[in-house]
Design a protein around this motif. Sequence first.
Motif, PDB file in Angstrom:
ATOM      1  N   GLY A 281       0.725  -1.301   0.002  1.00  0.00           N
ATOM      2  CA  GLY A 281      -0.031  -0.201  -0.097  1.00  0.00           C
ATOM      3  C   GLY A 281       0.710   1.413  -0.127  1.00  0.00           C
ATOM      4  N   ILE A 282       1.924   1.324  -0.436  1.00  0.00           N
ATOM      5  CA  ILE A 282       3.049   2.590  -0.499  1.00  0.00           C
ATOM      6  C   ILE A 282       2.259   3.446  -1.427  1.00  0.00           C
ATOM      7  CG2 ILE A 282       5.208   3.369  -1.129  1.00  0.00           C
ATOM      8  CD1 ILE A 282       6.505   0.728  -0.281  1.00  0.00           C
ATOM      9  N   GLY A 283       2.107   4.538  -1.005  1.00  0.00           N
ATOM     10  CA  GLY A 283       1.429   5.615  -1.961  1.00  0.00           C
ATOM     11  C   GLY A 283       2.003   7.100  -1.933  1.00  0.00           C
ATOM     12  N   PRO A 284       1.469   7.632  -2.925  1.00  0.00           N
ATOM     13  CA  PRO A 284       2.321   9.171  -3.036  1.00  0.00           C
ATOM     14  C   PRO A 284       2.422  10.112  -1.884  1.00  0.00           C
ATOM     15  CG  PRO A 284       0.396   8.889  -4.712  1.00  0.00           C
ATOM     16  CD  PRO A 284       0.548   7.691  -3.491  1.00  0.00           C
ATOM     17  N   ASN A 285       1.802   9.856  -0.900  1.00  0.00           N
ATOM     18  CA  ASN A 285       1.613  10.562   0.402  1.00  0.00           C
ATOM     19  C   ASN A 285       2.496  10.036   1.412  1.00  0.00           C
ATOM     20  OD1 ASN A 285       0.278  12.688  -0.665  1.00  0.00           O
ATOM     21  ND2 ASN A 285      -1.790  11.230  -0.044  1.00  0.00           N
ATOM     22  N   ASP A 286       3.312   8.885   1.278  1.00  0.00           N
ATOM     23  CA  ASP A 286       4.270   8.275   2.177  1.00  0.00           C
ATOM     24  C   ASP A 286       5.624   8.740   2.280  1.00  0.00           C
ATOM     25  OD1 ASP A 286       1.985   6.645   3.265  1.00  0.00           O
ATOM     26  OD2 ASP A 286       2.245   5.155   1.552  1.00  0.00           O
ATOM     27  N   GLU A 287       5.815   9.596   1.939  1.00  0.00           N
ATOM     28  CA  GLU A 287       7.446  10.214   2.050  1.00  0.00           C
ATOM     29  C   GLU A 287       7.911  10.126   3.441  1.00  0.00           C
ATOM     30  OE1 GLU A 287       9.783  14.195   1.398  1.00  0.00           O
ATOM     31  OE2 GLU A 287       7.795  14.498   0.923  1.00  0.00           O
TER      32      GLU A 287
ATOM     33  N   ASN B 184      15.617   5.242   7.727  1.00  0.00           N
ATOM     34  CA  ASN B 184      16.717   5.543   8.734  1.00  0.00           C
ATOM     35  C   ASN B 184      16.788   4.358   9.677  1.00  0.00           C
ATOM     36  OD1 ASN B 184      17.094   7.987   7.587  1.00  0.00           O
ATOM     37  ND2 ASN B 184      15.609   9.188   8.657  1.00  0.00           N
ATOM     38  N   LEU B 185      16.139   3.336   9.772  1.00  0.00           N
ATOM     39  CA  LEU B 185      16.346   2.314  10.643  1.00  0.00           C
ATOM     40  C   LEU B 185      17.705   1.230  10.310  1.00  0.00           C
ATOM     41  CD1 LEU B 185      12.765   1.312  11.405  1.00  0.00           C
ATOM     42  CD2 LEU B 185      14.285   2.779  12.721  1.00  0.00           C
ATOM     43  N   ASP B 186      18.353   1.638   9.052  1.00  0.00           N
ATOM     44  CA  ASP B 186      19.335   0.515   8.787  1.00  0.00           C
ATOM     45  C   ASP B 186      18.778  -0.846   8.723  1.00  0.00           C
ATOM     46  OD1 ASP B 186      21.987   0.499   7.982  1.00  0.00           O
ATOM     47  OD2 ASP B 186      22.715  -0.082  10.127  1.00  0.00           O
ATOM     48  N   LEU B 187      17.767  -0.920   8.157  1.00  0.00           N
ATOM     49  CA  LEU B 187      17.261  -2.355   7.500  1.00  0.00           C
ATOM     50  C   LEU B 187      17.775  -2.493   6.209  1.00  0.00           C
ATOM     51  CD1 LEU B 187      13.874  -1.911   8.936  1.00  0.00           C
ATOM     52  CD2 LEU B 187      15.309  -3.707   9.691  1.00  0.00           C
ATOM     53  N   PRO B 188      17.886  -3.832   5.898  1.00  0.00           N
ATOM     54  CA  PRO B 188      18.392  -4.282   4.357  1.00  0.00           C
ATOM     55  C   PRO B 188      17.528  -4.092   3.482  1.00  0.00           C
ATOM     56  CG  PRO B 188      18.328  -6.213   5.585  1.00  0.00           C
ATOM     57  CD  PRO B 188      17.998  -4.979   6.627  1.00  0.00           C
ATOM     58  N   ILE B 189      16.982  -2.635   3.334  1.00  0.00           N
ATOM     59  CA  ILE B 189      15.858  -2.639   2.391  1.00  0.00           C
ATOM     60  C   ILE B 189      16.375  -2.467   0.945  1.00  0.00           C
ATOM     61  CG2 ILE B 189      14.005  -1.168   1.623  1.00  0.00           C
ATOM     62  CD1 ILE B 189      13.357  -0.339   4.478  1.00  0.00           C
ATOM     63  N   TYR B 190      16.081  -3.271  -0.080  1.00  0.00           N
ATOM     64  CA  TYR B 190      16.786  -3.225  -1.344  1.00  0.00           C
ATOM     65  C   TYR B 190      15.952  -2.350  -2.282  1.00  0.00           C
ATOM     66  CZ  TYR B 190      18.331  -4.786  -5.832  1.00  0.00           C
ATOM     67  OH  TYR B 190      18.644  -5.016  -7.164  1.00  0.00           O
ATOM     68  N   ALA B 191      14.737  -2.335  -2.353  1.00  0.00           N
ATOM     69  CA  ALA B 191      13.732  -1.500  -3.080  1.00  0.00           C
ATOM     70  C   ALA B 191      12.378  -1.420  -2.678  1.00  0.00           C
ATOM     71  CB  ALA B 191      13.740  -2.242  -4.556  1.00  0.00           C
ATOM     72  N   LEU B 192      11.581  -0.200  -3.158  1.00  0.00           N
ATOM     73  CA  LEU B 192      10.289  -0.059  -2.852  1.00  0.00           C
ATOM     74  C   LEU B 192       9.396  -0.780  -3.909  1.00  0.00           C
ATOM     75  CD1 LEU B 192      10.615   3.435  -1.338  1.00  0.00           C
ATOM     76  CD2 LEU B 192      10.477   1.432  -0.373  1.00  0.00           C
ATOM     77  N   ASP B 193       8.554  -1.547  -3.506  1.00  0.00           N
ATOM     78  CA  ASP B 193       7.613  -2.162  -4.523  1.00  0.00           C
ATOM     79  C   ASP B 193       6.266  -1.431  -4.516  1.00  0.00           C
ATOM     80  OD1 ASP B 193       5.257  -3.940  -5.193  1.00  0.00           O
ATOM     81  OD2 ASP B 193       7.062  -5.136  -6.037  1.00  0.00           O
ATOM     82  N   VAL B 194       5.694  -0.644  -5.289  1.00  0.00           N
ATOM     83  CA  VAL B 194       4.572   0.096  -5.571  1.00  0.00           C
ATOM     84  C   VAL B 194       3.804  -0.270  -6.622  1.00  0.00           C
ATOM     85  CG1 VAL B 194       5.786   2.090  -4.612  1.00  0.00           C
ATOM     86  CG2 VAL B 194       5.418   1.798  -7.260  1.00  0.00           C
ATOM     87  N   ASN B 195       2.231  -0.128  -6.173  1.00  0.00           N
ATOM     88  CA  ASN B 195       1.412  -0.802  -7.384  1.00  0.00           C
ATOM     89  C   ASN B 195       0.095   0.096  -7.258  1.00  0.00           C
ATOM     90  OD1 ASN B 195       0.027  -2.268  -9.159  1.00  0.00           O
ATOM     91  ND2 ASN B 195      -0.247  -4.130  -7.596  1.00  0.00           N
TER      92      ASN B 195
END
Length: 222
Positions: A173-179, A187-198
């Motif tokens: 549910g990532i959306g335009p207003n989730d900046e 900023n949590l230093d998690l191994p996030i590789y990419a954002l998947d939006v749909n």
Amino acid sequence: MKFVENIQQVAELNPDYLGFIFYDTSKRNFEGIIPELSTNIKKTGVFVNELPEILVSIVEEYQLDAIQLHGDESVDYIKTVREQLAFSRSSRIEENKGRKKVKKPKSYDNLEIIKVFGIKDEFNFEVLQPYLEVVDYFLFDTKGEQRGGNGIHFNWSVLKKYPYDKLFFLSGGIGPNDENKIKEILNLDLPIYALDVNSMFEIEPGLKNTQKLQSFKKIIEI
């Protein structure tokens, strides 16, 4: 993605991946032609509990670079898919022996496999352990009525307990207003590789709003 012209428009934004859903019951099910794309864009097939031989045939037909497994696929299932891809390629090499000017069959040694897991308010990360050696990435999505595309967030704070180094895609549910929310979790230093939006960037199922995507991309890249 679903419509040729829209695929071309989104491709001009240079995303790292473009997804094509091969799941009959999905309103975003893809049945068409993928136009020629930049080699920098990875064509990704999304599958749900598909028969391995059918999945392999689709990978070959569309020359996919990655697959996203959105069902209940086991470790053995993933091993079977890799084995069948390797066998298929070796069979085509054998068939092409002696022929002139035959294009070398594509190698699927580097095919990326992304395994999806649904999360709501809690998650047992121990279930990921068996998959660490057989997948390239995890993807965490919202656990809901549908296999993705629910348009709602899960509790991202759950990811603070993620115990592995394996890179993962953040979805749900990532959306335009989730900046602000995105910057906070990055900023949590998690191994996030990419954002998947749909779904939150859609005009209708499978048809993306390129203006919203472009604006969002600029925000994320800052």
